[in-house]
Write an enzyme that holds these catalytic residues in place. Structure first.
Site, mmCIF file in Angstrom:
data_model
loop_
_atom_site.group_PDB
_atom_site.id
_atom_site.type_symbol
_atom_site.label_atom_id
_atom_site.label_comp_id
_atom_site.label_asym_id
_atom_site.label_seq_id
_atom_site.Cartn_x
_atom_site.Cartn_y
_atom_site.Cartn_z
ATOM 1 N N ARG A 106 21.132 14.487 -6.945
ATOM 2 C CA ARG A 106 22.430 13.956 -7.202
ATOM 3 C C ARG A 106 23.185 15.050 -7.838
ATOM 4 N NH1 ARG A 106 22.822 11.389 -11.123
ATOM 5 N NH2 ARG A 106 20.738 11.217 -11.878
ATOM 6 N N TYR A 131 21.497 12.983 0.409
ATOM 7 C CA TYR A 131 20.543 12.741 -0.374
ATOM 8 C C TYR A 131 20.848 11.346 -0.957
ATOM 9 C CZ TYR A 131 18.053 12.312 -4.833
ATOM 10 O OH TYR A 131 17.491 11.440 -5.775
ATOM 11 N N GLY A 132 19.717 10.666 -1.626
ATOM 12 C CA GLY A 132 19.830 9.332 -1.892
ATOM 13 C C GLY A 132 20.997 8.769 -2.598
ATOM 14 N N LYS A 175 23.817 3.859 -6.477
ATOM 15 C CA LYS A 175 24.506 4.230 -7.825
ATOM 16 C C LYS A 175 25.937 3.885 -7.729
ATOM 17 C CE LYS A 175 20.768 5.048 -9.992
ATOM 18 N NZ LYS A 175 19.673 5.944 -9.933
ATOM 19 N N HIS A 220 21.507 0.608 -15.582
ATOM 20 C CA HIS A 220 20.479 1.504 -15.069
ATOM 21 C C HIS A 220 19.196 1.226 -15.748
ATOM 22 C CE1 HIS A 220 18.992 5.798 -14.224
ATOM 23 N NE2 HIS A 220 18.903 5.156 -13.422
ATOM 24 N N SER A 238 17.317 9.062 -15.523
ATOM 25 C CA SER A 238 16.549 9.206 -14.259
ATOM 26 C C SER A 238 15.390 10.092 -14.300
ATOM 27 C CB SER A 238 17.475 10.004 -13.292
ATOM 28 O OG SER A 238 18.766 9.342 -13.049
ATOM 29 N N CYS A 293 12.573 9.047 -15.702
ATOM 30 C CA CYS A 293 12.215 8.974 -17.331
ATOM 31 C C CYS A 293 11.228 7.736 -17.228
ATOM 32 C CB CYS A 293 13.235 8.853 -18.310
ATOM 33 S SG CYS A 293 13.945 10.661 -18.531
ATOM 34 N N GLY A 294 10.655 7.100 -16.165
ATOM 35 C CA GLY A 294 9.758 6.185 -16.368
ATOM 36 C C GLY A 294 9.951 4.729 -15.883
ATOM 37 N N THR A 319 10.456 3.106 -12.861
ATOM 38 C CA THR A 319 9.462 2.933 -11.829
ATOM 39 C C THR A 319 8.088 2.506 -12.225
ATOM 40 O OG1 THR A 319 10.718 4.083 -10.099
ATOM 41 C CG2 THR A 319 8.758 3.215 -9.195
ATOM 42 N N ASN A 320 7.569 3.455 -13.018
ATOM 43 C CA ASN A 320 6.275 3.304 -13.647
ATOM 44 C C ASN A 320 6.050 2.023 -14.408
ATOM 45 O OD1 ASN A 320 4.252 5.967 -13.055
ATOM 46 N ND2 ASN A 320 6.407 6.411 -12.703
ATOM 47 N N ASP A 338 15.350 0.026 -11.038
ATOM 48 C CA ASP A 338 16.261 0.966 -11.305
ATOM 49 C C ASP A 338 17.629 0.286 -11.584
ATOM 50 O OD1 ASP A 338 16.929 3.783 -11.013
ATOM 51 O OD2 ASP A 338 18.259 3.451 -9.520
ATOM 52 N N ASN A 378 11.759 16.491 -7.209
ATOM 53 C CA ASN A 378 12.770 15.291 -6.919
ATOM 54 C C ASN A 378 12.475 14.582 -5.572
ATOM 55 O OD1 ASN A 378 14.360 13.342 -7.758
ATOM 56 N ND2 ASN A 378 16.091 14.150 -6.663
ATOM 57 N N ARG A 423 10.970 11.855 -3.141
ATOM 58 C CA ARG A 423 10.943 10.446 -3.249
ATOM 59 C C ARG A 423 10.417 9.592 -2.188
ATOM 60 N NH1 ARG A 423 14.380 8.537 -7.861
ATOM 61 N NH2 ARG A 423 14.978 10.480 -8.752
ATOM 62 N N ARG A 476 13.566 10.846 -22.838
ATOM 63 C CA ARG A 476 12.378 11.842 -22.921
ATOM 64 C C ARG A 476 12.752 12.852 -23.986
ATOM 65 N NH1 ARG A 476 9.199 14.214 -18.444
ATOM 66 N NH2 ARG A 476 9.805 12.326 -17.151
ATOM 67 N N GLY A 490 0.034 2.771 -17.881
ATOM 68 C CA GLY A 490 -0.361 1.403 -18.179
ATOM 69 C C GLY A 490 -0.445 1.133 -19.586
HETATM 70 P P1 GTP Z 1 14.828 7.202 -11.359
HETATM 71 O O1 GTP Z 1 14.242 6.745 -9.858
HETATM 72 O O2 GTP Z 1 15.114 8.775 -11.025
HETATM 73 O O3 GTP Z 1 15.635 6.529 -11.979
HETATM 74 O O4 GTP Z 1 13.164 7.692 -12.391
HETATM 75 P P2 GTP Z 1 12.430 6.409 -13.145
HETATM 76 O O5 GTP Z 1 13.272 6.434 -14.350
HETATM 77 O O6 GTP Z 1 12.140 5.447 -12.459
HETATM 78 O O7 GTP Z 1 11.314 7.300 -13.362
HETATM 79 P P3 GTP Z 1 9.613 7.466 -12.765
HETATM 80 O O8 GTP Z 1 9.109 5.954 -13.332
HETATM 81 O O9 GTP Z 1 9.665 7.455 -11.425
HETATM 82 O O10 GTP Z 1 8.975 8.302 -13.658
HETATM 83 C C1 GTP Z 1 9.432 9.980 -13.555
HETATM 84 C C2 GTP Z 1 8.164 10.749 -13.638
HETATM 85 O O11 GTP Z 1 7.844 10.622 -14.961
HETATM 86 C C3 GTP Z 1 6.961 10.667 -12.932
HETATM 87 O O12 GTP Z 1 6.585 11.714 -12.676
HETATM 88 C C4 GTP Z 1 6.287 9.883 -13.792
HETATM 89 O O13 GTP Z 1 4.928 10.133 -13.305
HETATM 90 C C5 GTP Z 1 6.521 10.413 -15.281
HETATM 91 N N1 GTP Z 1 6.190 9.285 -15.990
HETATM 92 C C6 GTP Z 1 6.523 8.012 -16.119
HETATM 93 N N2 GTP Z 1 6.300 7.031 -17.108
HETATM 94 C C7 GTP Z 1 5.499 8.064 -17.822
HETATM 95 C C8 GTP Z 1 4.729 7.806 -19.195
HETATM 96 O O14 GTP Z 1 4.600 6.702 -19.657
HETATM 97 N N3 GTP Z 1 4.305 8.916 -19.739
HETATM 98 C C9 GTP Z 1 4.538 10.283 -19.093
HETATM 99 N N4 GTP Z 1 3.939 11.150 -19.592
HETATM 100 N N5 GTP Z 1 5.143 10.529 -17.980
HETATM 101 C C10 GTP Z 1 5.644 9.446 -17.420
HETATM 102 C C1 SPV Z 2 18.384 8.464 -10.012
HETATM 103 O O1 SPV Z 2 18.684 9.497 -9.979
HETATM 104 O O2 SPV Z 2 18.487 7.833 -11.307
HETATM 105 C C2 SPV Z 2 17.576 7.789 -9.033
HETATM 106 C C3 SPV Z 2 17.668 8.554 -7.719
HETATM 107 O O3 SPV Z 2 17.192 6.497 -9.097
HETATM 108 S S1 SPV Z 2 19.290 8.461 -7.013
HETATM 109 O O4 SPV Z 2 19.325 7.434 -5.909
HETATM 110 O O5 SPV Z 2 19.486 9.499 -6.376
HETATM 111 O O6 SPV Z 2 20.362 7.911 -7.936
HETATM 112 MN MN MN Z 3 17.393 5.739 -11.319
#
Ligand code: GTP
Ligand code: SPV
Ligand code: MN
Length: 635
Positions: A123, A251-252, A260, A280, A302, A304-305, A307-308, A331, A419, A421, A452, A546
């Site tokens: 972005r 890009y996305g 977004k 968000h 973005s 910062c975790g 999806t995880n 998201d 970045n 994806r 973060r 986890g």
């Molecule tokens: P956007 O799609 O950009 O909005 O990102 P997001 O908030 O969904 O973040 P995502 O879950 O994709 O994690 C982004 C990065 O942070 C990845 O490289 C993950 O491996 C890492 N990450 C996610 N959760 C954790 C956590 O609990 N601890 C650590 N150390 N890293 C994490």
């Molecule tokens: C973010 O940047 O927060 C994302 C990817 O989820 S994007 O679709 O580029 O916004």
């Molecule tokens: Mn996002």
């Protein structure tokens, strides 16, 4: 193996798409009636000479497409139906042009790789504008341009930009197709890659068009990849006109306009006028061993975790005790007050556009499981067996980097773009729940803000009430990531993880948060978390991923009134032994993770005071009062 047009192409959605009912009781319909019109104007229309099929009965839509075609001068117009045949044809076309590269179809059926222009991989916040009539309404959190100037600039860029290309019309629905909370949009684009991604990320095609024709109102998004020149790239939002215009990026977040641009920037503006919240946030259901599922929504910036956390797998001993996770969204979250005084969440999206690096069987096995078929990868590396690869996936050494060059591991360069994806339909996730299609949404027990932060911010704390929670959200700070161009790792204020996404003045946005909370009889409890605290060697102290369920367990116990907390001037914290560490290989330094460094917070609050003052006179007094109270209690 290429998809064959007319037979089973990539199947993306097991979604239960329902035929549109006669009318929807929700706010979109309401807005339409308030407009005082008897119904959408309909007329018989002859197809445009460039169209490859009959289009729409909605005059406003037909006229808009005609006017865009007159400006951009495409060779062909294609109305997207969303069918498997259409998708297969488009993928074949992209394989011919090189826009997509086939990955190993034996290990990854229907998976493709897209390599972006190397200058178009994230972005671009400095080129993203909110174009309201009055500059103050966009606020200091946004770049602003007057609507007239922005239209003049964009018209000049769009003039003739689709010559020799196909103009795709993508009708889409954000939210379950039969939900009163869902919103409609139409994206016009000249990028087949955008069409293929929108098909996974939204409910796109014929059903969405049917609902648009019934409602008569939709967000207009116009996108062209242009010549990908970073100096001729703009992402413009016209919230008062329900319009988005994006030029010069594929890009996305710059190009998939439903995400977004629509579901956050335009929707947040609408939500404020209509009494709901567009955030968000991920949405996840946590089922305890008693079989009760509670939903939480969490806002992390973005990369910062989100999806995880949304698809985490419970660690042992939680898994064997019967804990389960149900993923609703990763998201974006639209929150509506319900008649029972609780807040209900829908995920407006239908897919995941997730960060690849860091995704592995250790960190996010559910994500890996959904990525071995029917996925689009953008800017990842590939192995010598033509499988997608990124940093931390495993210890193979890739053959080609994200630009398609031979990868040399001795240089220390990264193979996948930081970045890079994946795009995948949400139904492919093993923890997918049908609740993602619930038209009413799911009731939210807890809202979680997180960032973060290497220092200061504890692993978890609870706000004492909604106002304090809104303060914690407004004061959020986080290190910047590769999701946007610019420096990575710089701590900046990112209120509610919405700094790049709020379509109006943050002062008004915080006031709106306070208003929504005030009206809720049973507001969710608000928490703040930080998975990213580091030790003196720069290592993460908390194991994360986890294991974050351990923190969610405490949060949900607090919501149920089953856990104690220690009151401090900055928030309520668990006692160090309140977060279970059973089954962890090594016990993390819980004292540091849960410490409250009062001098550090005093310093932090000085900075927060300046940050809040930037939005004066629109900063709500209640937030400044909250700051003074905390400062007074710190002493
Ligand atoms: P956007 O799609 O950009 O909005 O990102 P997001 O908030 O969904 O973040 P995502 O879950 O994709 O994690 C982004 C990065 O942070 C990845 O490289 C993950 O491996 C890492 N990450 C996610 N959760 C954790 C956590 O609990 N601890 C650590 N150390 N890293 C994490
Ligand atoms: C973010 O940047 O927060 C994302 C990817 O989820 S994007 O679709 O580029 O916004
Ligand atoms: Mn996002």
């Amino acid at each position: 193996m290429r998809p064959t047009t007319g037979t089973a192409g990539p199947t993306t959605s097991g979604l239960r798409w329902k035929r549109c009912p006669e009318s929807w009781p929700g706010s979109a319909r309401h807005e339409f009636e308030q407009g005082g019109r008897a119904g959408p104007r309909q007329r018989q229309r002859n197809p445009h000479p460039l169209e490859d099929r009959m289009t729409t009965s909605l005059t406003a839509l037909a006229e808009w497409v005609d006017s865009v075609a007159a400006l951009t001068r495409p060779e062909r117009i294609h109305w997207c139906t969303g069918s498997a045949e259409e998708n297969a044809g488009m993928i074949n076309g992209m394989l011919d042009t090189g826009d997509l590269i086939e990955l190993n179809q034996a290990t990854h059926p229907e998976c493709y790789l897209h390599r972006s222009d190397p200058h178009d991989v994230a972005r671009v916040e400095h080129l993203t504008f909110v174009c309201t009539t009055r500059e103050e309404d966009a606020g200091p959190n946004n770049h602003w341009m007057s609507p007239d100037d922005a239209h003049r600039k964009m018209d000049a860029l769009f003039r003739g930009c689709m010559e020799g290309r196909t103009l795709y019309v993508i009708p889409y629905c954000m939210g379950p197709i039969d939900s009163p909370f869902a919103r409609l949009g139409v994206e016009i684009t000249d990028s087949a890659y955008v069409v293929a991604n929108m098909r996974k990320m939204t409910r796109m095609g014929a059903d969405a068009l049917a609902r648009i024709e019934q409602e008569g109102s939709f967000v207009r998004g116009l996108h062209s990849t242009g010549e990908l020149d970073p100096d001729r790239r703009f992402i413009m939002h016209f919230p008062e006109e329900l319009q988005i215009q994006s030029y010069g990026s594929g890009y996305g977040g710059n190009a998939l306009l439903g995400k977004k641009c629509h579901a956050l920037r335009i929707a947040s503006h609408q939500a404020r006028n209509e009494g709901w919240l567009a955030e968000h946030m991920l949405i996840v259901g946590i089922e305890n061993p008693q079989g009760e599922t509670r939903y939480v929504a969490a806002a992390f910036p973005s990369a910062c975790g989100k999806t995880n956390l949304a698809m985490l797998i419970p660690p042992e001993p939680y898994r064997s005790a019967g804990w389960k996770v149900h993923t609703v969204g990763d998201d974006i979250c639209w929150l509506h007050p319900g008649e029972d005084g609780r807040l209900y969440a829908i995920n407006p999206e239908a897919g995941y556009f997730g960060v690849a690096p860091g995704t592995s069987t250790r960190t996010n096995p559910n994500a890996l499981a959904m990525l071995d078929h029917d996925a689009i990868f953008t800017n990842v590396a590939v192995t010598d067996t033509n499988e997608p690869w990124w940093e931390d996936l495993d210890d193979r050494i890739p053959a080609l980097d994200w630009k398609g060059n031979k990868f040399d591991p001795t240089t220390g360069a990264r193979a996948a773009h930081p970045n890079s994806r994946f795009t995948v339909s949400m139904t492919q996730c093993p923890s997918y729940t049908d609740e993602a299609e619930n038209p009413k949404g799911v009731p939210i027990d807890a809202i979680i803000f997180g960032g973060r932060r290497a220092t200061l911010a504890p692993l978890v704390m609870e706000a004492r009430d909604w106002t304090h929670g809104t303060f914690l959200g407004a004061a959020m700070a986080s290190e910047t990531t590769a999701a946007a161009t610019g420096k990575v790792g710089v701590v900046r204020r990112d209120p509610m993880a919405m700094k790049p996404f709020c379509g109006y003045n943050f002062g008004d946005y915080w006031a709106h948060w306070l208003n929504v909370g005030e009206k809720l009889e049973h507001p969710p409890k608000i928490f703040q978390v930080n998975w990213f605290r580091r030790d003196q060697d720069g290592k993460f102290i908390w194991p994360g991923f986890g294991e974050n369920l351990r923190v969610l367990e405490w949060i949900l116990k607090r919501c149920a009134g089953d856990a104690e907390a220690v009151d401090t001037p900055v928030g309520r914290l668990p006692q160090p032994d309140a977060i279970s560490t059973d089954g962890l290989n090594a016990t993390p330094d819980m004292d540091t993770l849960l410490e409250v460094d009062l001098p550090g917070w005093k310093h932090e609050l000085e900075d927060v005071e300046k940050h809040l003052a930037k939005y004066s006179p629109r900063t709500p007094k209640a937030l400044v009062d909250e700051l003074h109270r905390m400062r007074h209690e710190i002493g």
